[in-house]
Design a protein around this motif. Structure first.
Motif, PDB file in Angstrom:
ATOM      1  N   HIS A  32       0.882  -1.166   0.000  1.00 38.34           N
ATOM      2  CA  HIS A  32       0.000   0.000   0.000  1.00 38.34           C
ATOM      3  C   HIS A  32       0.922   1.219   0.000  1.00 38.34           C
ATOM      4  O   HIS A  32       1.785   1.339   0.867  1.00 38.34           O
ATOM      5  CB  HIS A  32      -0.902   0.004   1.238  1.00 38.34           C
ATOM      6  N   ILE A  33       0.756   2.109  -0.966  1.00 38.56           N
ATOM      7  CA  ILE A  33       1.654   3.257  -1.117  1.00 38.56           C
ATOM      8  C   ILE A  33       0.847   4.546  -1.048  1.00 38.56           C
ATOM      9  O   ILE A  33      -0.143   4.717  -1.763  1.00 38.56           O
ATOM     10  CB  ILE A  33       2.427   3.197  -2.450  1.00 38.56           C
ATOM     11  N   THR A  34       1.301   5.451  -0.190  1.00 40.39           N
ATOM     12  CA  THR A  34       0.658   6.745  -0.012  1.00 40.39           C
ATOM     13  C   THR A  34       1.659   7.838  -0.349  1.00 40.39           C
ATOM     14  O   THR A  34       2.841   7.720  -0.041  1.00 40.39           O
ATOM     15  CB  THR A  34       0.190   6.917   1.455  1.00 40.39           C
ATOM     16  N   VAL A  35       1.180   8.902  -0.975  1.00 44.82           N
ATOM     17  CA  VAL A  35       2.004  10.063  -1.283  1.00 44.82           C
ATOM     18  C   VAL A  35       1.448  11.233  -0.475  1.00 44.82           C
ATOM     19  O   VAL A  35       0.236  11.461  -0.457  1.00 44.82           O
ATOM     20  CB  VAL A  35       1.976  10.394  -2.786  1.00 44.82           C
ATOM     21  N   VAL A  36       2.355  11.971   0.196  1.00 54.82           N
ATOM     22  CA  VAL A  36       1.946  13.112   1.000  1.00 54.82           C
ATOM     23  C   VAL A  36       2.647  14.357   0.475  1.00 54.82           C
ATOM     24  O   VAL A  36       3.872  14.388   0.350  1.00 54.82           O
ATOM     25  CB  VAL A  36       2.305  12.911   2.495  1.00 54.82           C
ATOM     26  N   VAL A  37       1.838  15.385   0.152  1.00 51.06           N
ATOM     27  CA  VAL A  37       2.353  16.677  -0.293  1.00 51.06           C
ATOM     28  C   VAL A  37       1.566  17.748   0.459  1.00 51.06           C
ATOM     29  O   VAL A  37       0.333  17.786   0.380  1.00 51.06           O
ATOM     30  CB  VAL A  37       2.190  16.876  -1.815  1.00 51.06           C
ATOM     31  N   ASN A  38       2.271  18.593   1.189  1.00 44.37           N
ATOM     32  CA  ASN A  38       1.616  19.664   1.953  1.00 44.37           C
ATOM     33  C   ASN A  38       0.456  19.151   2.804  1.00 44.37           C
ATOM     34  O   ASN A  38      -0.636  19.697   2.782  1.00 44.37           O
ATOM     35  CB  ASN A  38       1.125  20.772   1.022  1.00 44.37           C
ATOM     36  N   GLU A  39       0.683  18.071   3.519  1.00 46.89           N
ATOM     37  CA  GLU A  39      -0.280  17.446   4.424  1.00 46.89           C
ATOM     38  C   GLU A  39      -1.470  16.790   3.725  1.00 46.89           C
ATOM     39  O   GLU A  39      -2.375  16.290   4.361  1.00 46.89           O
ATOM     40  CB  GLU A  39      -0.774  18.444   5.473  1.00 46.89           C
ATOM     41  N   LYS A  40      -1.503  16.778   2.384  1.00 46.97           N
ATOM     42  CA  LYS A  40      -2.553  16.087   1.648  1.00 46.97           C
ATOM     43  C   LYS A  40      -2.052  14.699   1.284  1.00 46.97           C
ATOM     44  O   LYS A  40      -0.985  14.563   0.691  1.00 46.97           O
ATOM     45  CB  LYS A  40      -2.926  16.864   0.389  1.00 46.97           C
ATOM     46  N   GLN A  41      -2.823  13.672   1.650  1.00 49.79           N
ATOM     47  CA  GLN A  41      -2.434  12.285   1.387  1.00 49.79           C
ATOM     48  C   GLN A  41      -3.303  11.693   0.288  1.00 49.79           C
ATOM     49  O   GLN A  41      -4.522  11.870   0.307  1.00 49.79           O
ATOM     50  CB  GLN A  41      -2.613  11.432   2.644  1.00 49.79           C
ATOM     51  N   VAL A  42      -2.659  10.991  -0.649  1.00 54.68           N
ATOM     52  CA  VAL A  42      -3.405  10.287  -1.697  1.00 54.68           C
ATOM     53  C   VAL A  42      -2.803   8.908  -1.914  1.00 54.68           C
ATOM     54  O   VAL A  42      -1.641   8.667  -1.606  1.00 54.68           O
ATOM     55  CB  VAL A  42      -3.428  11.063  -3.041  1.00 54.68           C
ATOM     56  N   ASN A  43      -3.613   8.029  -2.481  1.00 52.89           N
ATOM     57  CA  ASN A  43      -3.168   6.696  -2.862  1.00 52.89           C
ATOM     58  C   ASN A  43      -2.297   6.834  -4.108  1.00 52.89           C
ATOM     59  O   ASN A  43      -2.739   7.384  -5.126  1.00 52.89           O
ATOM     60  CB  ASN A  43      -4.397   5.828  -3.141  1.00 52.89           C
ATOM     61  N   ALA A  44      -1.075   6.331  -4.055  1.00 56.06           N
ATOM     62  CA  ALA A  44      -0.139   6.441  -5.179  1.00 56.06           C
ATOM     63  C   ALA A  44      -0.595   5.657  -6.398  1.00 56.06           C
ATOM     64  O   ALA A  44      -0.094   5.879  -7.490  1.00 56.06           O
ATOM     65  CB  ALA A  44       1.249   5.974  -4.757  1.00 56.06           C
ATOM     66  N   LYS A  45      -1.563   4.769  -6.239  1.00 53.87           N
ATOM     67  CA  LYS A  45      -2.044   3.958  -7.353  1.00 53.87           C
ATOM     68  C   LYS A  45      -3.304   4.555  -7.990  1.00 53.87           C
ATOM     69  O   LYS A  45      -3.903   3.950  -8.867  1.00 53.87           O
ATOM     70  CB  LYS A  45      -2.309   2.531  -6.874  1.00 53.87           C
ATOM     71  N   SER A  46      -3.671   5.761  -7.565  1.00 52.53           N
ATOM     72  CA  SER A  46      -4.853   6.442  -8.086  1.00 52.53           C
ATOM     73  C   SER A  46      -4.443   7.620  -8.962  1.00 52.53           C
ATOM     74  O   SER A  46      -3.868   8.590  -8.474  1.00 52.53           O
ATOM     75  CB  SER A  46      -5.719   6.945  -6.925  1.00 52.53           C
ATOM     76  N   ILE A  47      -4.752   7.553 -10.256  1.00 55.62           N
ATOM     77  CA  ILE A  47      -4.381   8.636 -11.167  1.00 55.62           C
ATOM     78  C   ILE A  47      -5.087   9.934 -10.771  1.00 55.62           C
ATOM     79  O   ILE A  47      -4.481  11.005 -10.784  1.00 55.62           O
ATOM     80  CB  ILE A  47      -4.648   8.265 -12.652  1.00 55.62           C
ATOM     81  N   MET A  48      -6.353   9.852 -10.400  1.00 52.04           N
ATOM     82  CA  MET A  48      -7.076  11.069 -10.005  1.00 52.04           C
ATOM     83  C   MET A  48      -6.486  11.657  -8.726  1.00 52.04           C
ATOM     84  O   MET A  48      -6.347  12.877  -8.605  1.00 52.04           O
ATOM     85  CB  MET A  48      -8.571  10.763  -9.811  1.00 52.04           C
ATOM     86  N   GLY A  49      -6.131  10.794  -7.793  1.00 55.09           N
ATOM     87  CA  GLY A  49      -5.514  11.270  -6.559  1.00 55.09           C
ATOM     88  C   GLY A  49      -4.187  11.957  -6.820  1.00 55.09           C
ATOM     89  O   GLY A  49      -3.918  13.054  -6.315  1.00 55.09           O
ATOM     90  N   MET A  50      -3.355  11.337  -7.646  1.00 55.78           N
ATOM     91  CA  MET A  50      -2.042  11.914  -7.949  1.00 55.78           C
ATOM     92  C   MET A  50      -2.168  13.248  -8.679  1.00 55.78           C
ATOM     93  O   MET A  50      -1.463  14.195  -8.377  1.00 55.78           O
ATOM     94  CB  MET A  50      -1.201  10.931  -8.763  1.00 55.78           C
TER      95      MET A  50
END
Length: 88
Positions: A32-50
């Motif tokens: 499970h991979i999460t990306v955090v930028v400026n306190e916003k977290q998204v699923n790294a496997k989600s194009i819309m999230g990224m």
């Protein structure tokens, strides 16, 4: 759990094409991979999230992976984010 913070080096940031390639890389791993930028977290496997991150060159990005292949996943994603140009 493995996490690492880096500075985004991609010339055009994570616009549509680089974001799609990033998601393709992340999706190769079971972790499970999460990306955090400026306190916003998204699923790294989600194009819309990224794409919702709107990340530009020079921004700090934290990658958090949890699973059996977490070390490999983080290493591959960091390698991608720290290159200057997206290769064909």
């Amino acid at each position: 759990m493995k996490n690492q913070t880096i500075k985004l080096e991609l010339k055009n940031g994570l616009e549509a094409r680089p974001a799609a390639l990033f998601v393709q890389i992340a999706s190769k791993y079971e972790s499970h991979i999460t990306v955090v930028v400026n306190e916003k977290q998204v699923n790294a496997k989600s194009i819309m999230g990224m794409m919702s991150l709107g990340t530009i060159k020079g921004e700090k990005i934290e990658i958090i992976a949890e699973g059996e292949d977490e070390n490999e996943a983080v290493a591959a994603l960091i390698q991608f984010l720290t290159q200057q140009e997206v290769s064909e």
